[in-house]
Design a protein around this motif. Structure first.
Motif, short mmCIF file in Angstrom:
data_model
loop_
_atom_site.label_atom_id
_atom_site.label_comp_id
_atom_site.label_asym_id
_atom_site.label_seq_id
_atom_site.Cartn_x
_atom_site.Cartn_y
_atom_site.Cartn_z
N GLY A 190 0.65 -1.25 -0.05
CA GLY A 190 0.02 0.10 0.07
C GLY A 190 0.83 1.34 0.14
O GLY A 190 1.99 1.25 -0.07
N LEU A 191 0.21 2.61 0.34
CA LEU A 191 1.04 3.56 0.10
C LEU A 191 1.89 3.69 1.09
O LEU A 191 3.15 4.13 0.79
CB LEU A 191 -0.20 4.80 0.41
N ASP A 192 1.91 3.34 2.26
CA ASP A 192 2.91 3.54 3.41
C ASP A 192 4.12 2.91 2.93
O ASP A 192 5.37 3.20 3.06
CB ASP A 192 2.42 3.05 4.67
N GLN A 203 2.23 11.69 1.59
CA GLN A 203 1.89 12.90 0.99
C GLN A 203 2.85 13.34 -0.30
O GLN A 203 2.49 13.55 -1.47
CB GLN A 203 1.67 14.29 1.96
N HIS A 204 4.16 13.20 0.10
CA HIS A 204 5.21 13.60 -1.05
C HIS A 204 4.86 12.54 -2.47
O HIS A 204 5.14 13.16 -3.56
CB HIS A 204 6.58 13.72 -0.82
N LEU A 205 4.81 11.11 -1.87
CA LEU A 205 4.88 10.40 -2.90
C LEU A 205 3.50 10.50 -3.87
O LEU A 205 3.63 10.38 -5.05
CB LEU A 205 4.78 8.87 -2.43
N ASN A 206 2.51 11.02 -3.15
CA ASN A 206 1.23 11.08 -3.79
C ASN A 206 1.57 12.31 -4.74
O ASN A 206 1.12 12.22 -6.08
CB ASN A 206 0.26 11.42 -2.81
N THR A 207 2.12 13.52 -4.25
CA THR A 207 2.31 14.48 -5.26
C THR A 207 3.38 14.12 -6.40
O THR A 207 3.06 14.50 -7.63
CB THR A 207 3.15 15.60 -4.43
N LEU A 208 4.47 13.25 -6.17
CA LEU A 208 5.12 12.85 -7.37
C LEU A 208 4.49 11.93 -8.34
O LEU A 208 4.59 12.25 -9.68
CB LEU A 208 6.27 11.84 -6.89
N PHE A 209 3.49 11.05 -7.87
CA PHE A 209 2.88 10.37 -8.89
C PHE A 209 1.85 11.05 -9.68
O PHE A 209 1.74 10.85 -10.71
CB PHE A 209 2.03 9.07 -8.15
N LYS A 211 1.97 14.16 -10.47
CA LYS A 211 3.00 14.90 -11.41
C LYS A 211 3.22 13.98 -12.56
O LYS A 211 3.29 14.61 -14.07
CB LYS A 211 4.11 15.72 -10.78
N SER A 212 3.63 12.93 -12.49
CA SER A 212 4.04 12.00 -13.47
C SER A 212 3.05 11.30 -14.23
O SER A 212 3.14 11.01 -15.33
CB SER A 212 5.00 10.98 -12.84
N TRP A 213 1.79 10.65 -13.43
CA TRP A 213 0.86 10.14 -14.09
C TRP A 213 -0.64 10.63 -14.02
O TRP A 213 -1.39 10.24 -14.74
CB TRP A 213 0.75 8.64 -13.29
N GLY A 214 -0.82 11.74 -13.29
CA GLY A 214 -2.18 12.25 -13.16
C GLY A 214 -2.97 11.38 -12.37
O GLY A 214 -4.12 11.60 -12.05
N VAL A 215 -2.42 10.42 -11.52
CA VAL A 215 -3.24 9.60 -10.71
C VAL A 215 -2.51 9.23 -9.33
O VAL A 215 -1.28 9.48 -9.15
CB VAL A 215 -3.63 8.24 -11.41
N SER A 216 -3.08 8.90 -8.40
CA SER A 216 -2.43 8.52 -7.13
C SER A 216 -1.63 7.34 -7.28
O SER A 216 -1.82 6.60 -7.91
CB SER A 216 -3.41 8.63 -5.97
N PRO A 217 -0.61 7.14 -6.15
CA PRO A 217 0.06 5.83 -6.13
C PRO A 217 -0.94 4.58 -6.07
O PRO A 217 -0.59 3.66 -6.63
CB PRO A 217 1.02 6.00 -5.10
N TYR A 218 -2.10 4.79 -5.41
CA TYR A 218 -2.84 3.70 -5.01
C TYR A 218 -3.68 3.24 -6.44
O TYR A 218 -4.05 2.10 -6.64
CB TYR A 218 -3.96 3.96 -4.06
N GLN A 219 -4.20 4.53 -7.38
CA GLN A 219 -4.81 4.41 -8.30
C GLN A 219 -3.98 3.50 -9.35
O GLN A 219 -4.31 2.50 -10.03
CB GLN A 219 -5.18 5.58 -8.75
#
Length: 276
Positions: A190-192, A203-209, A211-219
């Motif tokens: 999961g995200l953690d 939160q930082h990982l979510n921002t990076l994803f 920017k790169s993909w337009g979706v969250s890491p979980y999505q």
């Protein structure tokens, strides 16, 4: 490198293409330009060596080496050299889908775009010099492909306002891609855990994803799991949907079916029948 340039006749067929090339070239020393009515096509200009000043809409920007700017048609602008020699490269284009394509690629207009020296953009003027030297056919579809390829290079390697390029963003996320590839079947991924892999906050990982993909890491993880489930549904047609769900990291097969339908518009059974 010596100056070169090609201008292209626009046919009625070209006008119907998504993109078409109108000119390309290199100015060994750029002379001053003042276009009160703008340029009739999309206009890209970047610095090969030296530096110059570019003014549009009342704002003046300095373009040093490996920096360029993209203008929409008919935008008044001017530019001139700031150094004794200012070598520039230009590419102009138009097309039925010029606006939506540049918008979909999220390419910034009238803002300096820069790139690293080790990227293909740094040598694009040499690439086109060879094509012009050997009379490469830029007409029709060939020219359309050349423009789209260039725009995707801008998208991939260009940096605006100090933000990292798309390629740098993907490079930063490579450990996460590898983790997902190897551990997607683990329901506890999961995200953690993904954030811990990069030693950054969730939160930082979510921002990076985003920017790169337009979706969250979980999505992104869900989409990856569904893609893997498709491979299993096709390659193992007799395997129960429940075990397919477990193999790709879903503990609850009803959750798997809901997610599959949300992302594909059909159930896993319907998908399997479509390819059986």
């Amino acid at each position: 490198m010596s100056s070169y340039g090609r201008q292209f006749v626009t046919t009625e067929l070209d006008k119907r293409l998504p993109l078409h090339l109108t000119s390309v070239g290199l100015s060994e020393h750029q002379y001053p330009i003042n276009r009160e009515d703008g340029f009739p096509s999309f206009h890209w200009l970047h610095t090969v060596s030296g530096s110059g000043s570019f003014t549009a809409n009342g704002a003046t920007m300095r373009l040093g080496p490996n920096q360029g700017i993209l203008l929409k048609p008919d935008v008044p602008h001017s530019y001139h050299a700031d150094t004794p020699v200012w070598s520039t490269w230009f590419l102009t284009f138009d097309g039925a889908l010029g606006n939506p394509i540049t918008a979909s690629l999220d390419l910034q207009h009238m803002k300096p775009i820069r790139w690293e020296e080790d990227t293909p953009l740094a040598a694009v003027h040499e690439h086109y010099a060879e094509k012009c030297r050997y009379s490469f056919d830029f007409a029709g579809i060939n020219g359309s492909l050349e423009v789209y390829t260039f725009l995707t290079l801008l998208k991939q390697y260009g940096q605006v306002s100090g933000e990292p390029s798309l390629s740098k963003g993907h490079e930063r996320l490579t450990p996460i891609y590898l983790l997902i590839e190897e551990e997607f079947g683990d329901p506890n991924l999961g995200l953690d855990r993904m954030a811990a892999e990069l030693r950054i906050s969730s939160q930082h990982l979510n921002t990076l994803f985003r920017k790169s993909w337009g979706v969250s890491p979980y999505q992104y993880l869900l989409q990856f799991r569904i893609q893997k489930s498709k491979e299993l549904l096709i390659s193992q047609p007799d395997r129960p949907v429940k075990t397919v769900a477990e193999a790709v990291g879903f503990q609850d097969d009803s959750h798997f079916v809901r997610t599959f339908r949300a992302l594909t518009g059909m159930t896993p059974v319907q998908f399997r029948r479509q390819y059986s």
